[in-house]
Scaffold this motif. Structure first.
Motif, PDB file in Angstrom:
ATOM      1  N   HIS A  57      -5.173  -4.405  -3.826  1.00 12.88           N
ATOM      2  CA  HIS A  57      -5.902  -3.346  -3.122  1.00 12.88           C
ATOM      3  C   HIS A  57      -5.971  -2.079  -3.973  1.00 12.88           C
ATOM      4  O   HIS A  57      -5.117  -1.843  -4.838  1.00 12.88           O
ATOM      5  CB  HIS A  57      -5.223  -3.049  -1.757  1.00 12.88           C
ATOM      6  N   TYR A  59      -5.073   0.729  -3.365  1.00 16.51           N
ATOM      7  CA  TYR A  59      -3.909   1.617  -3.226  1.00 16.51           C
ATOM      8  C   TYR A  59      -2.702   1.142  -4.030  1.00 16.51           C
ATOM      9  O   TYR A  59      -1.610   1.720  -3.916  1.00 16.51           O
ATOM     10  CB  TYR A  59      -3.481   1.724  -1.754  1.00 16.51           C
ATOM     11  N   ASP A  74     -11.549  -2.945  -2.073  1.00 15.41           N
ATOM     12  CA  ASP A  74     -11.205  -2.512  -0.710  1.00 15.41           C
ATOM     13  C   ASP A  74     -10.922  -3.757   0.141  1.00 15.41           C
ATOM     14  O   ASP A  74     -11.006  -4.897  -0.346  1.00 15.41           O
ATOM     15  CB  ASP A  74     -12.297  -1.612  -0.120  1.00 15.41           C
ATOM     16  N   SER A  75     -10.603  -3.544   1.414  1.00 17.34           N
ATOM     17  CA  SER A  75     -10.218  -4.672   2.278  1.00 17.34           C
ATOM     18  C   SER A  75     -11.330  -5.709   2.365  1.00 17.34           C
ATOM     19  O   SER A  75     -11.057  -6.914   2.358  1.00 17.34           O
ATOM     20  CB  SER A  75      -9.920  -4.186   3.698  1.00 17.34           C
ATOM     21  N   SER A 163     -13.740  -0.687   7.095  1.00 21.67           N
ATOM     22  CA  SER A 163     -14.423   0.616   7.119  1.00 21.67           C
ATOM     23  C   SER A 163     -15.728   0.562   6.324  1.00 21.67           C
ATOM     24  O   SER A 163     -16.588   1.416   6.479  1.00 21.67           O
ATOM     25  CB  SER A 163     -13.501   1.716   6.580  1.00 21.67           C
ATOM     26  N   HIS A 235     -11.509   9.299   3.718  1.00 24.78           N
ATOM     27  CA  HIS A 235     -11.586   7.923   4.226  1.00 24.78           C
ATOM     28  C   HIS A 235     -11.873   7.980   5.732  1.00 24.78           C
ATOM     29  O   HIS A 235     -11.349   8.865   6.418  1.00 24.78           O
ATOM     30  CB  HIS A 235     -10.257   7.206   3.953  1.00 24.78           C
ATOM     31  N   GLU A 237     -10.638   6.559   8.124  1.00 25.66           N
ATOM     32  CA  GLU A 237      -9.446   6.517   8.986  1.00 25.66           C
ATOM     33  C   GLU A 237      -8.917   7.932   9.241  1.00 25.66           C
ATOM     34  O   GLU A 237      -7.935   8.112   9.965  1.00 25.66           O
ATOM     35  CB  GLU A 237      -8.341   5.660   8.336  1.00 25.66           C
ATOM     36  N   SER A 251     -15.316   3.898   2.659  1.00 22.94           N
ATOM     37  CA  SER A 251     -14.143   3.058   2.355  1.00 22.94           C
ATOM     38  C   SER A 251     -13.621   3.398   0.963  1.00 22.94           C
ATOM     39  O   SER A 251     -14.276   4.127   0.205  1.00 22.94           O
ATOM     40  CB  SER A 251     -14.536   1.585   2.404  1.00 22.94           C
ATOM     41  N   THR A 252     -12.488   2.825   0.607  1.00 16.82           N
ATOM     42  CA  THR A 252     -11.948   3.131  -0.732  1.00 16.82           C
ATOM     43  C   THR A 252     -12.946   2.713  -1.809  1.00 16.82           C
ATOM     44  O   THR A 252     -13.111   3.420  -2.805  1.00 16.82           O
ATOM     45  CB  THR A 252     -10.588   2.418  -0.946  1.00 16.82           C
ATOM     46  N   MET A 298       2.231   0.101   1.378  1.00 18.38           N
ATOM     47  CA  MET A 298       1.597  -0.321   0.114  1.00 18.38           C
ATOM     48  C   MET A 298       2.608  -0.175  -1.034  1.00 18.38           C
ATOM     49  O   MET A 298       2.642  -0.983  -1.953  1.00 18.38           O
ATOM     50  CB  MET A 298       0.375   0.555  -0.179  1.00 18.38           C
TER      51      MET A 298
HETATM   52  P1  13P Z   1     -10.314   0.070   2.719  1.00 18.65           P
HETATM   53  O1  13P Z   1      -9.812  -0.329   1.365  1.00 18.65           O
HETATM   54  O2  13P Z   1     -11.005  -1.076   3.368  1.00 18.65           O
HETATM   55  O3  13P Z   1     -11.141   1.299   2.662  1.00 18.65           O
HETATM   56  O4  13P Z   1      -9.046   0.345   3.658  1.00 18.65           O
HETATM   57  C1  13P Z   1      -8.137   1.328   3.458  1.00 18.65           C
HETATM   58  C2  13P Z   1      -6.833   1.007   4.012  1.00 18.65           C
HETATM   59  O5  13P Z   1      -6.184   1.822   4.580  1.00 18.65           O
HETATM   60  C3  13P Z   1      -6.308  -0.310   3.796  1.00 18.65           C
HETATM   61  O6  13P Z   1      -5.049  -0.391   4.280  1.00 18.65           O
END
Ligand code: 13P
Ligand code: SF4
Length: 360
Positions: A57, A59, A74-75, A163, A235, A237, A251-252, A298
């Motif tokens: 990921h 992160y 990203d996810s 996202s 983001h 979230e 999203s990321t 993470m």
């Molecule tokens: P995305 O990588 O899908 O934007 O999600 C962020 C996230 O918090 C994943 O845990």
């Protein structure tokens, strides 16, 4: 290499990891690199030997992201990649719900998570039993679930989203069910941010991401005053008033895409800390300014744990076959949707469309 044997920073290791070092040398000191490089070389050797692929990921720390990730994203990107991978083993360099998503999509593969305690505050905010009660309370409404949930919750879901595609999924669900209201759980902020982009009414749950809930609109205004030339990216979230004050939200993968395309002189990323480190390599002229928040889940994933995971075949993700097959339908529906040309941005112009969600 057995337990207790030391992996050494030899000239061969240095040569093998030189390309990765070039990418991280502005973020990692040579002292740290001498510890990371032998692990990177050994992990990459074990991947070949064991026919394994590492899905990492955005992160993840830079030595994982640039050193051993075969696919980074990203996810949504990670789920798509799991579905199309030919490798026998998937190592999920991310959190547990991501590894479960890979296992749901690839029941015949071995999916390993280097630390099974790598959870998520959103995933732990809701259970399958909660979703069953929600469905009793709102019969006939489609249940759209963020992928940041357990397999149990996905098994009670009609279609998953991330996202990067939440607005698209919510609108598709409303169309297919012939309704004007959709249940979107468990992230209340994502739900609010989606509600601002669509005329579909949203029923939401009060789950929150512990990383993104900590930013507030006052932070953004303060940053704007201190760094008037910086682009502020957030983001989805994050709380809706943070998104409204930012210059861009997505999203990321969407954040990375906009930095690489627009190459702004200064950027502030309201998200997890490793993002800026990882994006820096592709945009060397952009100055990344804090703040950021660490995701403790993470950060449980390290090179050492990835190495042990590959070496010892641990920790294998196991999902009850009945739950996995019901969850697969919801994840597969999302995967089968046409991929967005670019990861969706949360259109800030539409932020004036102040329709709030209905809280469960
Ligand atoms: P995305 O990588 O899908 O934007 O999600 C962020 C996230 O918090 C994943 O845990
Ligand atoms: Fe969960 Fe937030 Fe950490 Fe992502 S960043 S894993 S959503 S707690």
């Amino acid at each position: 290499m057995a337990d207790g044997e030391t992996l050494l920073f030899t000239p061969a290791v240095e040569a093998e990891t030189a390309a990765a070092w070039e990418k991280v040398k502005d973020r990692i000191t040579p002292i740290e690199w001498r510890m990371h490089a032998p692990l990177i070389a050994e992990i990459n050797r074990l991947k070949r030997e064991k026919d394994a692929v590492i899905l990492a990921h955005n992160y993840m720390t830079p030595e994982i992201f640039h050193g051993v990730g075969d696919y980074v994203g990203d996810s949504l990107g990670l789920a798509r990649e799991a579905a199309r991978s030919n490798a026998r083993t998937i190592i999920q360099a991310g959190v547990h719900f991501m590894a479960e998503t890979s296992k749901i999509l690839c029941p015949d593969k071995r999916v390993l998570i280097p630390d099974p305690r790598a959870g998520c505050s959103l995933a732990s905010s809701i259970t399958g039993a909660d979703v069953r009660l929600i469905k009793q309370r709102y019969p006939g409404l489609p249940v759209v679930t963020y992928v940041n949930t357990t397999a149990d919750v996905k098994a009670e879901t009609d279609i998953c989203c991330t996202s990067a595609n939440a607005v698209q999924v919510v609108e598709m669900a409303a169309r297919e069910w012939g309704v004007d209201k959709v249940i979107l759980i468990p992230d209340v902020f994502l739900a609010r941010n989606v509600a601002r982009q669509t005329s579909v009414r949203i029923v939401a749950w009060e789950g929150k991401c512990m990383v993104h809930e900590r930013f507030d609109a006052g932070d953004v205004r303060e940053l704007r005053a201190s760094y008037p030339d910086a682009q502020i990216l957030a983001h989805p979230e994050c709380p809706a008033d943070v998104i409204a004050e930012a210059d861009f939200a997505g999203s990321t993968a969407a954040m990375i895409e906009i930095v690489e395309r627009q190459k702004p002189a200064q950027v502030i990323m309201l998200t997890e800390c490793s993002m800026a480190s990882n994006v820096q390599e592709a945009s060397p002229r952009t100055r990344f300014i804090g703040p950021c928040n660490l995701c403790p889940h993470m950060k449980r994933i390290s090179l050492q744990k990835i190495y042990e995971s590959l070496r010892d075949g641990r920790y294998e993700v196991v999902i009850d076959p009945d739950i996995a097959s019901r969850a697969r339908a919801a994840v597969q529906r999302m995967i089968d949707m046409p991929p967005p040309e670019r990861p969706a941005r949360y259109d800030l112009v539409a932020a004036s469309h102040h329709v709030d969600v209905e809280l469960i």
